[in-house]
Design a protein around this motif. Structure first.
Motif, PDB file in Angstrom:
ATOM      1  N   SER A 260       0.817  -1.221   0.000  1.00 49.42           N
ATOM      2  CA  SER A 260       0.000   0.000   0.000  1.00 49.42           C
ATOM      3  C   SER A 260       0.850   1.270   0.000  1.00 49.42           C
ATOM      4  N   GLY A 261       2.129   1.127   0.335  1.00 43.36           N
ATOM      5  CA  GLY A 261       2.988   2.299   0.349  1.00 43.36           C
ATOM      6  C   GLY A 261       2.919   3.094   1.650  1.00 43.36           C
ATOM      7  N   TRP A 262       2.175   2.571   2.615  1.00 41.01           N
ATOM      8  CA  TRP A 262       2.066   3.240   3.926  1.00 41.01           C
ATOM      9  C   TRP A 262       3.461   3.358   4.562  1.00 41.01           C
ATOM     10  N   ASP A 263       3.730   4.502   5.207  1.00 41.01           N
ATOM     11  CA  ASP A 263       5.088   4.735   5.739  1.00 41.01           C
ATOM     12  C   ASP A 263       5.328   4.148   7.131  1.00 41.01           C
ATOM     13  N   LYS A 264       4.376   3.345   7.612  1.00 36.63           N
ATOM     14  CA  LYS A 264       4.527   2.626   8.887  1.00 36.63           C
ATOM     15  C   LYS A 264       4.559   3.538  10.112  1.00 36.63           C
ATOM     16  N   THR A 265       4.067   4.750   9.950  1.00 40.13           N
ATOM     17  CA  THR A 265       3.869   5.590  11.123  1.00 40.13           C
ATOM     18  C   THR A 265       2.355   5.732  11.337  1.00 40.13           C
TER      19      THR A 265
END
Ligand SMILES: Nc1ncnc2c1ncn2[C@@H]1O[C@H](COP(=O)(O)OP(=O)(O)OP(=O)(O)O)[C@@H](O)[C@H]1O
Ligand SMILES: [Mg+2]
Length: 295
Positions: A260-265
């Protein structure tokens, strides 16, 4: 699903809210409630996974019972009808996903056992050739089974911090040599028994974390035991050393999040309904495999 806003327990103290569990202080004892929250990459996601909390709680119950010949545990009861009066209105919500436990004095190290080399153990082996001060043979591949399971304790971090791996000698400085030796032996016995049973059901328990506490001068097992939250569960059918392994419970979610490209924050993204359903089913499948029962 669970919906226990803490305001419904006005007369009770929510003493701790972990990523997944809510803990209430009843005075004499603690009520540990496992919710359906899911954390991935250390972030609690906005969606809940139906029945996940029931699965995790029931897995702990399953193991606690089977380990009683090795060590006592903190469970008082898992029967909601025996809970203190103030919880009665919430019996339905609490059933199967909670346990009333004895308040122990937690021992301040985390007792990690590694049967396979992965995670922080693999990183440290690659860099330094050892894990928590234990030197390992050269040429190990990622996810290899270790000749002997290792006891690799860590410090207990405050909320938000990461635990730090320590050597056995350092753990002995914290809790005393005799206690450290006892916890090491208990941890290895628990892991060996649990991992063997799980393996016979097609599940590798690669590593795990136990917590112990003192109650009336005796060591007891507290917290949770051999769940996919406190351990790495790998499907045996997909096991292949030389690479990282798929997590039995969360792999689809992790893969989707990475894609998904989520930046994990925080905050984490919403998950597609199909993925939520699939993940819920995966948890139920793990429970069924392990125990032979439906949740
Ligand atoms: N019987 C018990 N008596 C006293 N303390 C206990 C008992 N069982 C568990 N605990 C403590 O309760 C806490 C459980 O917290 P919980 O697992 O919900 O959150 P966490 O470990 O801080 O965070 P995470 O969400 O990463 O797991 C731990 O600090 C554990 O030591
Ligand atoms: Mg925890």
């Amino acid at each position: 699903m669970i919906s226990i806003p803490k305001t419904q327990f006005d007369n009770l103290a929510l003493v701790r809210q972990g990523k997944v569990r809510d803990i209430f202080d009843t005075g004499e004892s603690l009520l540990m409630v496992t919710t359906d929250r899911l954390s991935a990459f250390d972030v609690v996601l906005p969606d809940i996974i139906p029945d996940k909390g029931k699965v995790l709680n029931q897995i702990s119950v399953f193991w606690f019972k089977r380990m009683e010949d090795i060590v006592k545990n903190h469970i008082i009861t898992t029967n909601v009808n025996e809970y203190p009066e103030e919880f009665k209105p919430y019996s339905d919500a609490l059933d199967k996903r909670s346990m009333l436990v004895q308040k122990a004095e937690p021992l301040t190290i985390e007792c990690i056992v590694r049967g396979y080399i992965t995670g922080s153990g693999w990183s440290s082996y690659q860099k330094e050739g050892h894990v928590c001060g234990i030197t390992l043979p050269k040429g190990l591949k990622e996810s290899d089974k270790l000749e002997q399971p290792l006891f690799t304790p860590s410090t207990k971090a405050e909320i938000g911090d990461h635990d730090i791996n320590i050597s056995f000698d350092e753990s002995a400085k914290i809790i005393g040599l005799e206690m450290a030796e006892k916890l090491k032996n208990l941890s290895l016995d628990l892991y060996n028994k649990g991992a063997a049973l799980a393996l016979s059901k097609g599940i590798i328990i690669a590593d795990t974390k136990f917590e112990f506490g003192m109650l009336d001068g005796e060591i007891i097992l507290i917290d949770e035991i051999l769940t996919p939250d406190s351990s790495r569960f790998w499907p045996l059918s997909e096991y292949e050393p030389g690479r990282s392994q798929n997590s039995f419970d969360k792999q689809s979610v992790r893969d989707w999040l990475t894609e998904s490209g989520w930046d994990k924050t925080p905050p984490g993204p919403k998950l597609p309904q199909e993925l939520i359903d699939r993940t819920s089913n995966t948890y139920k499948e793990i429970y069924k495999r392990l125990t032979g029962n439906d949740v």
